[in-house]
Design an enzyme around this catalytic site. Sequence first.
Site, PDB file in Angstrom:
ATOM      1  N   SER A 176      31.095 -15.184 -10.360  1.00  0.00           N
ATOM      2  CA  SER A 176      31.974 -15.292 -11.393  1.00  0.00           C
ATOM      3  C   SER A 176      31.451 -16.064 -12.407  1.00  0.00           C
ATOM      4  O   SER A 176      30.793 -17.041 -12.747  1.00  0.00           O
ATOM      5  CB  SER A 176      33.264 -16.025 -10.638  1.00  0.00           C
ATOM      6  OG  SER A 176      33.888 -16.945 -11.522  1.00  0.00           O
TER       7      SER A 176
HETATM    8  N1  LIG Z   1      40.455 -18.862 -17.430  1.00  0.00           N
HETATM    9  C1  LIG Z   1      40.251 -19.291 -16.297  1.00  0.00           C
HETATM   10  C2  LIG Z   1      39.896 -17.783 -15.790  1.00  0.00           C
HETATM   11  C3  LIG Z   1      39.801 -18.088 -14.220  1.00  0.00           C
HETATM   12  C4  LIG Z   1      39.706 -16.635 -13.657  1.00  0.00           C
HETATM   13  O1  LIG Z   1      40.312 -15.605 -13.950  1.00  0.00           O
HETATM   14  N2  LIG Z   1      38.763 -16.842 -12.227  1.00  0.00           N
HETATM   15  C5  LIG Z   1      38.714 -15.403 -11.469  1.00  0.00           C
HETATM   16  C6  LIG Z   1      37.216 -15.297 -10.956  1.00  0.00           C
HETATM   17  S1  LIG Z   1      36.072 -14.958 -12.313  1.00  0.00           S
HETATM   18  C7  LIG Z   1      39.749 -15.450 -10.526  1.00  0.00           C
HETATM   19  O2  LIG Z   1      39.840 -16.613 -10.203  1.00  0.00           O
HETATM   20  N3  LIG Z   1      40.418 -14.453 -10.314  1.00  0.00           N
HETATM   21  C8  LIG Z   1      41.279 -14.367  -9.373  1.00  0.00           C
HETATM   22  C9  LIG Z   1      42.666 -13.821  -9.615  1.00  0.00           C
HETATM   23  O3  LIG Z   1      43.060 -14.010 -10.839  1.00  0.00           O
HETATM   24  O4  LIG Z   1      43.497 -13.501  -8.810  1.00  0.00           O
HETATM   25  C10 LIG Z   1      39.036 -20.024 -16.356  1.00  0.00           C
HETATM   26  O5  LIG Z   1      38.356 -19.946 -17.226  1.00  0.00           O
HETATM   27  O6  LIG Z   1      38.549 -20.608 -15.445  1.00  0.00           O
END
Ligand SMILES: N[C@@H](CCC(=O)N[C@@H](CS)C(=O)NCC(=O)O)C(=O)O
Length: 217
Positions: A12
């Site tokens: 990620s």
């Molecule tokens: N704006 C957030 C984005 C976090 C994010 O979307 N992470 C993804 C993984 S890259 C996640 O947790 N996705 C799971 C989901 O949205 O269900 C950050 O920068 O931490």
Amino acid sequence: MADIQLYHFPGSAPCRSVIMTAKALGVPLDLKPLDLMNKDHLSPEFAKINPDQTVPTIIDGDFTLWESRAIMRYLVAKYGGEDNSLYPRDLQKRAAVDRLLDYDLGVFYRAMIECVWLPFRDKIKVTKEQDEKVIKAFERIDTHVKDMKFLTGNTLTIADFAVVVGFAAEELYPGDMSKYPNAMAWYKRVQELPYYKEANQSYFELLEKYQIGKSEK
Ligand SMILES: N[C@@H](CCC(=O)N[C@@H](CS)C(=O)NCC(=O)O)C(=O)O
């Protein structure tokens, strides 16, 4: 003092920017991998930790925090000493870092995820609008970094960590990156940081899994 726990998903991008920040500061992390493909992050246990159910999420003692850019700021403020150039105290220097972090969150990272990574992963043809968005994003970084070593001047900051993890989507981008020589020189400079390889190992493994790399473009 117990290590900071980091809930992350290997590969990620926002998790890697947090790992780079911790490594740059010499802050040890207790890595807690969650398999997003297995929907680990949607468990009731993780919802209690982070109701947004996203990674990266850190637990530092009795304090929990998510959103990668907020985490990076927190780590530097708490563990970076009096005035750390990764996120400087000087108001205008800090504002320049914040601007890049906001640009990344609202524009650059979104372009990389929505117009490069997701179409690649889901094998969807990129639309003309998506392609234009990516080109504009690469062009912006290229022009921006023209006379600078790093994104806010000659000193590395957390803005470089935030942007580089999205920029690394260039590995999957079928277009011609030689059109962006300043951006590529900056990318190389960041990749040469002593902790870059280790902090981004999970991404290289992901690329390997998808059998993609520079040589195959
Ligand atoms: N704006 C957030 C984005 C976090 C994010 O979307 N992470 C993804 C993984 S890259 C996640 O947790 N996705 C799971 C989901 O949205 O269900 C950050 O920068 O931490």
